[in-house]
Design an enzyme around this catalytic site. Sequence first.
Site, mmCIF file in Angstrom:
data_model
loop_
_atom_site.group_PDB
_atom_site.id
_atom_site.type_symbol
_atom_site.label_atom_id
_atom_site.label_comp_id
_atom_site.label_asym_id
_atom_site.label_seq_id
_atom_site.Cartn_x
_atom_site.Cartn_y
_atom_site.Cartn_z
ATOM 1 N N ARG A 55 18.751 21.926 32.827
ATOM 2 C CA ARG A 55 19.995 21.642 33.677
ATOM 3 C C ARG A 55 21.219 20.816 32.904
ATOM 4 O O ARG A 55 22.196 20.853 33.258
ATOM 5 C CB ARG A 55 19.649 21.331 34.895
ATOM 6 C CG ARG A 55 19.413 22.382 36.030
ATOM 7 C CD ARG A 55 19.332 22.014 37.256
ATOM 8 N NE ARG A 55 17.955 21.384 37.844
ATOM 9 C CZ ARG A 55 17.951 20.108 37.721
ATOM 10 N NH1 ARG A 55 18.656 19.136 37.731
ATOM 11 N NH2 ARG A 55 16.428 19.780 38.110
ATOM 12 N N TYR A 107 44.667 33.044 41.405
ATOM 13 C CA TYR A 107 43.523 33.881 41.569
ATOM 14 C C TYR A 107 42.686 33.782 42.750
ATOM 15 O O TYR A 107 42.600 32.645 43.364
ATOM 16 C CB TYR A 107 42.550 33.196 40.248
ATOM 17 C CG TYR A 107 41.055 33.944 40.391
ATOM 18 C CD1 TYR A 107 41.072 35.270 39.702
ATOM 19 C CD2 TYR A 107 39.920 33.346 40.944
ATOM 20 C CE1 TYR A 107 39.882 36.000 39.717
ATOM 21 C CE2 TYR A 107 38.963 34.155 40.885
ATOM 22 C CZ TYR A 107 38.793 35.461 40.393
ATOM 23 O OH TYR A 107 37.639 36.225 40.350
ATOM 24 N N LYS A 205 36.869 35.390 30.375
ATOM 25 C CA LYS A 205 37.843 36.380 29.920
ATOM 26 C C LYS A 205 38.186 36.188 28.320
ATOM 27 O O LYS A 205 37.633 36.653 27.619
ATOM 28 C CB LYS A 205 39.314 35.714 30.818
ATOM 29 C CG LYS A 205 38.828 35.798 32.449
ATOM 30 C CD LYS A 205 38.550 36.911 33.099
ATOM 31 C CE LYS A 205 37.937 36.824 34.313
ATOM 32 N NZ LYS A 205 38.653 36.115 35.361
HETATM 33 C C1 LIG Z 1 38.443 35.204 36.538
HETATM 34 C C2 LIG Z 1 39.185 33.983 36.808
HETATM 35 C C3 LIG Z 1 38.697 32.905 37.759
HETATM 36 C C4 LIG Z 1 37.084 32.947 37.980
HETATM 37 O O1 LIG Z 1 36.186 33.008 36.919
HETATM 38 P P1 LIG Z 1 34.761 33.625 36.879
HETATM 39 O O2 LIG Z 1 34.416 33.753 35.505
HETATM 40 O O3 LIG Z 1 34.993 35.203 37.147
HETATM 41 O O4 LIG Z 1 34.017 33.126 37.682
HETATM 42 C C5 LIG Z 1 39.673 31.845 37.879
HETATM 43 N N1 LIG Z 1 40.791 31.917 37.483
HETATM 44 C C6 LIG Z 1 41.406 32.695 36.901
HETATM 45 C C7 LIG Z 1 42.783 32.923 36.360
HETATM 46 C C8 LIG Z 1 40.474 34.137 36.458
HETATM 47 O O5 LIG Z 1 41.140 35.210 35.830
#
Ligand SMILES: *Cc1c(COP(=O)(O)O)cnc(C)c1O
Length: 387
Positions: A55, A107, A205
């Site tokens: 962890r 988001y 992303k």
């Molecule tokens: C995808 C996204 C998130 C959340 O992230 P995850 O990895 O899907 O949990 C938060 N903010 C933005 C702008 C995003 O595109």
Amino acid sequence: MTRPTNRALSPATRLAQALRFVDEASGAIIPAIHPSATYARDADHNLRTGLIYRRDGNPTTELAERIICDMEGAAETMLFSTGMSAALAVIEHLPAGAHVVVPDVMYYGVLGQFQTYEAKGRLDVSYYSAGDLSDMRALMRHGETALVWAETPNNPNWDVTDIPAAAEIAHAVGARLVTDCTATPPPFVRALNLGADISFHSATKYLNGHSDITGGVLSVRETGAHWDELLKVRNSQGTVLNTWDAYMLIRGMRTLMLRYERCTENALAVARHLEGHPGVEKVMYPGLPSHPDHEIAKRQTGGAYGGMLSILVKGNEQTAIDVVRACEVFYPATSLGGVESLIEHRKTVSGDGFPVHPCLLRLSIGIEDAGDLIADLDQALERAGAG
Ligand SMILES: *Cc1c(COP(=O)(O)O)cnc(C)c1O
């Protein structure tokens, strides 16, 4: 295990070589994946590296953290299993009842977290009109507001927030500014350098870029009690990024510069083509001179606008859904920042309760041939009867 980084080397070189990584024991230039859940002490019963248990992290995840820390110019960086768990750590590290100022359009997952904590009476939340700094300023309470959240450019309208100006507003009342610049990753946008206190990214992303892991990241400009508290939340929730996903992330980040530059180039070509297209009401892309925040975006990104854009389809909600269904090159899927192009009807994905135009399609432009992407959108708009 990492050679000292030569600061004279450009980010492109530091990324491609994972900070000149070499495993001293084997000479490997690619890091190992460390599945161990626990760590043996040395002959004197001391910890060897500071690691005790899974962890806390592992050497692969720590290398991924060092790379992002280097790109951000941060004091410290930590990786989480998802972006959502990183955002939740920010919320959880606040004292009960803290006042926070967040955008009304962002988001939807993170907005939903703030709404949930507000409904449970655990946070006092004020919502500002996204990107509107005078509205943000009006909601600030001196000595009371603990945190301001800014997503720039924001989902799904791609309004841009001037980070230095937002930081000034937050700092004037003693609040911390958190930025979510997931759509414009470091080293292209370095939010901490621009005045943010905590830089949030979904590593799912652009940072990873291949749609094959989830991950979240927090980087801070300064360490201190807030950093210790954030670490404690990650440790107690067990939301550290696992070693396999950290390996994939390091591999993905080696090509971040190439991927992101190509995404930007393609998105500019698509946006220019769609602007004035008879089937399109409006194109929302900060890289277009017609975008109301174009000058801020240009200053903040140095022209690296990224691959995210939205369009309003001419017609009704069904026309917009039909465009998605008619695409043959774009995948009809949510998410963003991967090498493959995605298209989604945002209202279908975010559901009721979030303010999204019914004709809005969100496009994540990948690294494919721009001509193929443009031809696909043209035939889809025509088949759906847009216009
Ligand atoms: C995808 C996204 C998130 C959340 O992230 P995850 O990895 O899907 O949990 C938060 N903010 C933005 C702008 C995003 O595109």
